[in-house]
Design an enzyme around this catalytic site. Structure first.
Site, PDB file in Angstrom:
ATOM      1  N   CYS A 346       0.836  -1.202   0.000  1.00  0.00           N
ATOM      2  CA  CYS A 346       0.000   0.000   0.000  1.00  0.00           C
ATOM      3  C   CYS A 346       0.874   1.258   0.000  1.00  0.00           C
ATOM      4  O   CYS A 346       1.570   1.508  -0.974  1.00  0.00           O
ATOM      5  CB  CYS A 346      -0.972  -0.026   1.183  1.00  0.00           C
ATOM      6  SG  CYS A 346      -2.406   1.058   0.933  1.00  0.00           S
ATOM      7  N   HIS A 430      -3.563  -5.380   1.072  1.00  0.00           N
ATOM      8  CA  HIS A 430      -3.314  -5.803   2.441  1.00  0.00           C
ATOM      9  C   HIS A 430      -3.813  -7.246   2.600  1.00  0.00           C
ATOM     10  O   HIS A 430      -4.705  -7.700   1.895  1.00  0.00           O
ATOM     11  CB  HIS A 430      -4.083  -4.923   3.431  1.00  0.00           C
ATOM     12  CG  HIS A 430      -3.622  -3.509   3.493  1.00  0.00           C
ATOM     13  ND1 HIS A 430      -2.395  -3.148   4.001  1.00  0.00           N
ATOM     14  CD2 HIS A 430      -4.229  -2.355   3.115  1.00  0.00           C
ATOM     15  CE1 HIS A 430      -2.263  -1.838   3.940  1.00  0.00           C
ATOM     16  NE2 HIS A 430      -3.354  -1.326   3.404  1.00  0.00           N
TER      17      HIS A 430
END
Length: 506
Positions: A346, A430
């Site tokens: 991310c 994630h």
């Protein structure tokens, strides 16, 4: 309990932050569901950088998602209607019913917006109570924050609005637990004290018979019993709201390692960037036998690492500056030149790219990235919230996405909607390392690139380890709490006639 009426409830408050509210809430949920009770967790307002995406695309705190798993319930925005994601010491992004609605300063939030949200919070709680036998609510911080009581929607505010009995958890390992219990009670208004039913001691070490006289004295002073004494147990960390911890098998700085299957261990260094988010991504690595996970903030700590992870962050540009200031950016560049593995997740993926254009999060404009991946990132005002499914390294992978940055991948090999160049991987996903087959394949690649004779365990199941952990929480409640008395609270509310404890008494 299988014939329980709908709508029972309990608020688990704490004398302090990190007293154990999340663990106790999860433990009660797991204990109840074992008894055939349909139960749901709830936290009206959460402040955390660790979040999760539900199947309907709503962002909630990871602690509530974990508690939903403890309750064997599907996570929902109803379980955490207000999520605050800090962007600095003074401001946070406000996520309402799973969607971001803007940035507010702490003064602006507590000055008016928070009180206006009480109806939403109460409505979500009542909806859950209407469809479940019991709802176990978690408070935040301390219920005795008297400077914030007027606008409180997560502790005594929601307790009074929904007539919930309150159980106060205290961490005896910190010391001063009796003073904390008494002081918390005495600082509450009489109307709030009417709902404070009693106490639960957490993290006790030693002979409980030595504690019992103090518990009796506390009850004589406050008129409220202690509902249990939970022993201190290692390795009970769960998805954290705050702090720096490897949850499944770890401590604050370094994970505990089961013996390796192969000849070597694998060392993973996680850059502890500012405003780090979803650092629970590395829990699955820490769960692998022979993998050491540690959080680092100095360039020299990368030297012996077989894999460096640059994790998610709520401040991508700030993290980039921090990496450069501490010499970590140069250390990462040297690793890449040597063909040594780096994984960006991310925000960590974004900093590895060539350029970041940010008029949303930091409003810094165009900023040069580290240039380690052929990626350019533009921050969009609309946040991406998704639960992607795909394949990588020949294995199925599931994950979740929470980001404003939109990545334009200009080259390299496709990798989970990101890219890979040599031993450098980057993705917005994630949770991908929780997919067991993919995690093993990834670790084999890391071991090969690092020259380590490391072999992933063939039977490590992250999901099974998480279930074992949640069962241990349920065991704590079942074995060390007065569960009959707890159930009477949940079903019947706070006992009538609880005495008022004035400040300063005795």
């Amino acid at each position: 309990m299988t014939g329980a009426r709908k709508g029972g409830g309990l608020l688990v408050a704490g004398t302090t932050s990190d007293a154990g509210k999340s663990v106790v809430t999860a433990g009660i949920c797991r204990w109840l569901v074992r008894q055939g009770v349909k139960v749901a967790p709830f936290k009206g307002q959460n402040m955390s950088l660790n979040s999760f995406v539900t199947r309907e695309g709503a962002e909630i705190g990871r602690a509530q998602a974990m508690q939903a798993q403890a309750a064997k319930a599907e996570p929902s925005a109803l379980m955490n209607p207000v999520l605050l994601k800090p962007g600095s010491d003074r401001s946070s992004q406000v996520v309402l019913m799973g969607k971001p609605v803007g940035e507010l300063s702490a003064r602006g939030y507590h000055g008016g917006r928070q009180a206006a949200l009480l109806d939403t919070v109460v409505g979500c709680l009542e909806e859950l109570r209407g469809s479940h036998d019991a709802v176990i609510c978690e408070g935040a911080g301390s219920p005795a924050e008297i400077n914030l009581r007027r606008t409180d929607i997560v502790n005594m505010g929601i307790a009074r609005a929904a007539r919930l009995p309150v159980l106060v958890v205290g961490d005896i390992d910190r010391g001063g637990v009796f003073a904390s219990f008494f002081g918390t009670t005495a600082l509450l208004a009489p109307e709030d004290q009417e709902l404070l039913a009693g106490y639960l001691v957490n993290k006790f070490r030693g002979d409980v018979t030595l504690l019992e006289p103090g518990l009796d004295m506390l009850e004589s002073l406050t008129g409220r019993p202690t509902y249990g004494v939970l022993p201190y147990q290692h390795g009970l960390g769960i998805d954290e709201e705050d702090g720096l911890r490897v949850s499944l098998r770890g401590t604050v700085r370094e994970s505990v390692v089961a013996p390796p299957v192969g000849e070597d261990v694998l060392r993973v260094a996680v850059c502890a960037v500012p405003l780090m988010s979803n650092f629970t991504d590395v829990d699955a690595l820490a769960a692998e036998p022979g993998v050491v996970v540690r959080f680092v903030d100095r360039a020299e700590e990368l030297v012996d690492a077989d894999l460096v992870v640059v994790p998610g962050t709520r401040g991508t540009v700030k993290a980039l500056e921090w990496l450069r200031e501490r010499g970590l950016a140069d250390a990462l560049a040297r690793r890449v030149a040597e063909g040594r593995p780096v994984l960006g997740i991310c925000g960590g993926f974004q900093v590895l790219g060539e350029r970041i254009e940010d008029e949303v999060e930091s409003r810094a404009g165009v900023v040069d990235g580290l240039g380690l991946l052929p990626v350019r990132v533009r921050f969009a005002r609309e946040k991406t919230l998704a639960r992607p499914v795909g394949r990588a390294l020949g294995e199925p992978v599931e994950g979740y996405e929470i980001h404003h940055g939109v990545a334009d991948v200009l080259g390299g090999e496709a990798f989970l909607d990101g890219c890979r160049v040599g031993a450098v991987w980057g993705t917005h996903w994630h949770g991908s390392l929780e997919s067991d087959g993919f995690r093993r394949a990834f670790l084999r690649e890391v071991a090969a690139a690092s020259g380590r004779r490391f072999v992933p365990a063939p039977d490590t199941s992250f999901a099974a380890l998480r279930e074992e952990q949640l069962d241990r929480l349920g065991d704590l409640i079942e074995r060390h709490a007065d569960t009959d008395a707890l159930w009477r609270l949940i079903e019947g509310g706070a006992p009538a006639g609880l005495p008022f404890v004035p400040p300063g008494a005795p």
